[in-house]
Scaffold this motif. Sequence first.
Motif, short mmCIF file in Angstrom:
data_model
loop_
_atom_site.label_atom_id
_atom_site.label_comp_id
_atom_site.label_asym_id
_atom_site.label_seq_id
_atom_site.Cartn_x
_atom_site.Cartn_y
_atom_site.Cartn_z
N LEU A 64 0.83 -1.20 0.00
CA LEU A 64 0.00 0.00 0.00
C LEU A 64 0.87 1.25 0.00
O LEU A 64 1.87 1.31 0.69
CB LEU A 64 -0.88 0.02 1.25
N ASP A 65 0.44 2.26 -0.77
CA ASP A 65 1.14 3.53 -0.70
C ASP A 65 0.54 4.35 0.45
O ASP A 65 -0.50 4.00 1.02
CB ASP A 65 1.08 4.28 -2.03
N ALA A 66 1.20 5.44 0.81
CA ALA A 66 0.81 6.22 1.98
C ALA A 66 -0.60 6.79 1.86
O ALA A 66 -1.36 6.81 2.84
CB ALA A 66 1.81 7.35 2.19
N LYS A 67 -0.98 7.22 0.67
CA LYS A 67 -2.31 7.82 0.48
C LYS A 67 -3.41 6.77 0.66
O LYS A 67 -4.44 7.04 1.30
CB LYS A 67 -2.37 8.44 -0.92
N HIS A 68 -3.20 5.58 0.10
CA HIS A 68 -4.18 4.51 0.24
C HIS A 68 -4.27 4.05 1.69
O HIS A 68 -5.36 3.81 2.22
CB HIS A 68 -3.79 3.35 -0.68
N ARG A 69 -3.13 3.94 2.35
CA ARG A 69 -3.09 3.53 3.76
C ARG A 69 -3.86 4.53 4.63
O ARG A 69 -4.62 4.15 5.51
CB ARG A 69 -1.64 3.42 4.22
#
Length: 94
Positions: free
Chosen positions: A2-7
Motif C-alpha cells: 500500500l502507498d501512503a495515500k491509500h493507507r
Amino acid sequence: MLDAKHRQALRGQAHALKPVVIIGAHGITDGVLAELEVAIHAHELVKVRLPQVSHDERDAMIKTLSTASHADVVGHIGRVLILYRPRPAAAPKR
C-alpha cells in the motif's frame, strides 16, 4: 504493498469499525487464524484486538497475523491492529 495515500484512506475507513477478531490469553491459535480469514474475506478491512503483552511480543503477533492472513498492516494503535486484504477479482464468466 500500500502507498501512503491509500493507507491513510483505509485508516479513515477503519476508524468507525469495531474489532471483529479478539485474541485472548491463549494467543494466536488455529481458531483465531480461521476467524481472521473469515472476517478478512468478508470485509477486506478488519480490526483485531491484541492481548496485553510486551511491545516485542505485540510486534511478533502483528507480523504473524499479517503473514498468515496475507494482509497488509494498515496501522496499529495500542492493542488494536488494522489489516487489509483486497478481495480477489472474480473470474469472468464464459
